[in-house]
Design a protein around this motif. Structure first.
Motif, short mmCIF file in Angstrom:
data_model
loop_
_atom_site.label_atom_id
_atom_site.label_comp_id
_atom_site.label_asym_id
_atom_site.label_seq_id
_atom_site.Cartn_x
_atom_site.Cartn_y
_atom_site.Cartn_z
N LEU A 105 96.45 -12.13 122.59
CA LEU A 105 97.80 -12.54 122.95
C LEU A 105 98.77 -12.14 121.85
CD1 LEU A 105 97.04 -16.22 124.08
CD2 LEU A 105 97.22 -14.20 125.54
N ASP A 106 99.93 -11.60 122.25
CA ASP A 106 100.96 -11.36 121.26
C ASP A 106 101.81 -12.62 121.12
OD1 ASP A 106 102.77 -11.43 123.41
OD2 ASP A 106 102.84 -9.24 123.58
N CYS A 107 102.81 -12.57 120.26
CA CYS A 107 103.59 -13.77 119.97
C CYS A 107 104.30 -14.29 121.22
CB CYS A 107 104.60 -13.48 118.87
SG CYS A 107 105.45 -14.94 118.25
N ALA A 108 104.88 -13.40 122.03
CA ALA A 108 105.58 -13.82 123.24
C ALA A 108 104.62 -14.47 124.23
CB ALA A 108 106.27 -12.61 123.88
N GLU A 109 103.43 -13.91 124.36
CA GLU A 109 102.44 -14.49 125.27
C GLU A 109 101.97 -15.86 124.78
OE1 GLU A 109 100.40 -10.43 127.08
OE2 GLU A 109 99.84 -11.13 125.08
N MET A 110 101.84 -16.00 123.46
CA MET A 110 101.49 -17.30 122.90
C MET A 110 102.57 -18.33 123.22
SD MET A 110 99.98 -16.36 119.14
CE MET A 110 98.56 -15.29 118.93
N SER A 168 104.67 -18.34 125.66
CA SER A 168 104.62 -18.64 127.09
C SER A 168 103.50 -19.62 127.41
CB SER A 168 104.46 -17.35 127.89
OG SER A 168 104.35 -17.62 129.28
N LEU A 169 102.34 -19.39 126.79
CA LEU A 169 101.19 -20.27 127.00
C LEU A 169 101.49 -21.69 126.52
CD1 LEU A 169 98.16 -20.70 127.70
CD2 LEU A 169 97.64 -19.96 125.36
N LEU A 170 102.08 -21.82 125.34
CA LEU A 170 102.39 -23.14 124.79
C LEU A 170 103.43 -23.88 125.63
CD1 LEU A 170 102.48 -22.48 120.93
CD2 LEU A 170 100.57 -23.12 122.38
N ALA A 171 104.42 -23.13 126.12
CA ALA A 171 105.46 -23.75 126.94
C ALA A 171 104.89 -24.23 128.28
CB ALA A 171 106.59 -22.75 127.19
N ASP A 172 103.92 -23.49 128.81
CA ASP A 172 103.34 -23.83 130.10
C ASP A 172 102.38 -25.01 130.02
OD1 ASP A 172 102.69 -23.31 132.92
OD2 ASP A 172 100.75 -22.65 132.16
N ALA A 200 108.41 -22.44 117.62
CA ALA A 200 109.33 -22.27 118.74
C ALA A 200 109.13 -23.35 119.80
CB ALA A 200 109.16 -20.88 119.36
N ALA A 201 107.87 -23.75 120.00
CA ALA A 201 107.56 -24.75 121.03
C ALA A 201 107.62 -26.18 120.51
CB ALA A 201 106.17 -24.46 121.60
#
Length: 252
Positions: free
Chosen positions: A53-58, A60-64, A91-92
């Motif tokens: 996972l790149d940073c953006a995918e991480m 997204s995962l944490l937000a979901d 960020a999350a």
């Protein structure tokens, strides 16, 4: 029940996942290889996420998933992964805990804090080298003078690994593909097979087989050259276990 995300793929990550399985603690475990996924507990409370996972995918995962906590149990040398995980957690707004690997208490031979310095040192002689640094450092090792003749590499079996070595100018016949753990005897076997006068390794600690490599180098009369791990702050496995149990109690 506490819902957490463990970034693993290491011995420490697997041990923490096993601890969660034993105590019926719900956890997602993120790994990047099929081999790492196979070693994790097969139970209802452990959900395996396989893939880099790149940073953006991480983020997204944490937000979901809205985890209660994130535990970074990635490899001590996976600096970019740790940077991305930290950034995603910030960020999350999710609590972040770094699980540290136990430090090696006795560093043998010659050591360096930077890979560039280590490569420069290797270029100061014509000795045969056996590298156990791993595939991520192949590009840097390609900077070793006459690396096709001088450098042997012990690497984890992976699809396309020999082709990658070939493209970087390494001799495929000088690539040893094998999976750890390696005993002293197995390390001796690989040193003798390569005729290595220098064994290059990371400061991988006891779980990464550093003592066995150091002993094998000593018995074979090979010089041990160690790339020291980056300085970090965080928690031991036992400390993380206590934190996990405390949060589990809060959530019941």
């Amino acid at each position: 029940m506490c819902k957490m995300l463990i970034f693993g793929g290491t011995t420490e990550g697997r041990l923490l996942a096993e601890f969660c399985a034993e105590h019926n603690i719900s956890a997602d475990v993120s790994v990047t290889t099929d081999r790492a996924a196979e070693l994790l507990p097969n139970c209802q409370c452990i959900n395996i996420l396989n893939g880099k996972l790149d940073c953006a995918e991480m983020q997204s995962l944490l937000a979901d998933k809205k985890y209660r906590m994130v535990i970074d149990a990635t490899h001590p040398y996976a600096v970019e992964a740790t940077r991305n995980i930290t950034s995603a957690c910030n960020a999350a707004g999710i609590p972040y805990y770094r699980l540290l690997r136990e430090q090696s208490t006795d560093i043998s031979g010659t050591s360096f804090t930077r890979l560039e310095e280590l490569i420069k040192y290797l270029n100061s002689s014509d000795k045969i080298i056996l590298s156990t640094l791993g595939s991520k450092e192949l590009y840097a090792l390609a900077g070793v003078r006459e690396h096709s003749e001088r450098v042997w590499a012990r690497l984890l079996p992976a699809e396309g690994i020999l082709e990658r070595c070939r493209l970087l100018g390494f001799d495929e016949k000088k690539v040893i593909t094998a999976s750890p753990p390696f005993s002293v005897e197995e390390n001796i076997k690989h040193i003798k097979l390569s005729g290595a006068e220098i064994l290059v390794t990371k400061e991988s600690g006891a779980v990464g087989g550093y003592p066995e490599k150091a002993e094998a180098a000593r018995e074979c009369g090979a010089e041990l050259v160690t790339l020291l791990r980056p300085k970090e702050t965080g928690y031991t496995l036992e400390q993380i276990r206590k934190i996990v149990m405390e949060i589990k109690e809060w959530s019941t």
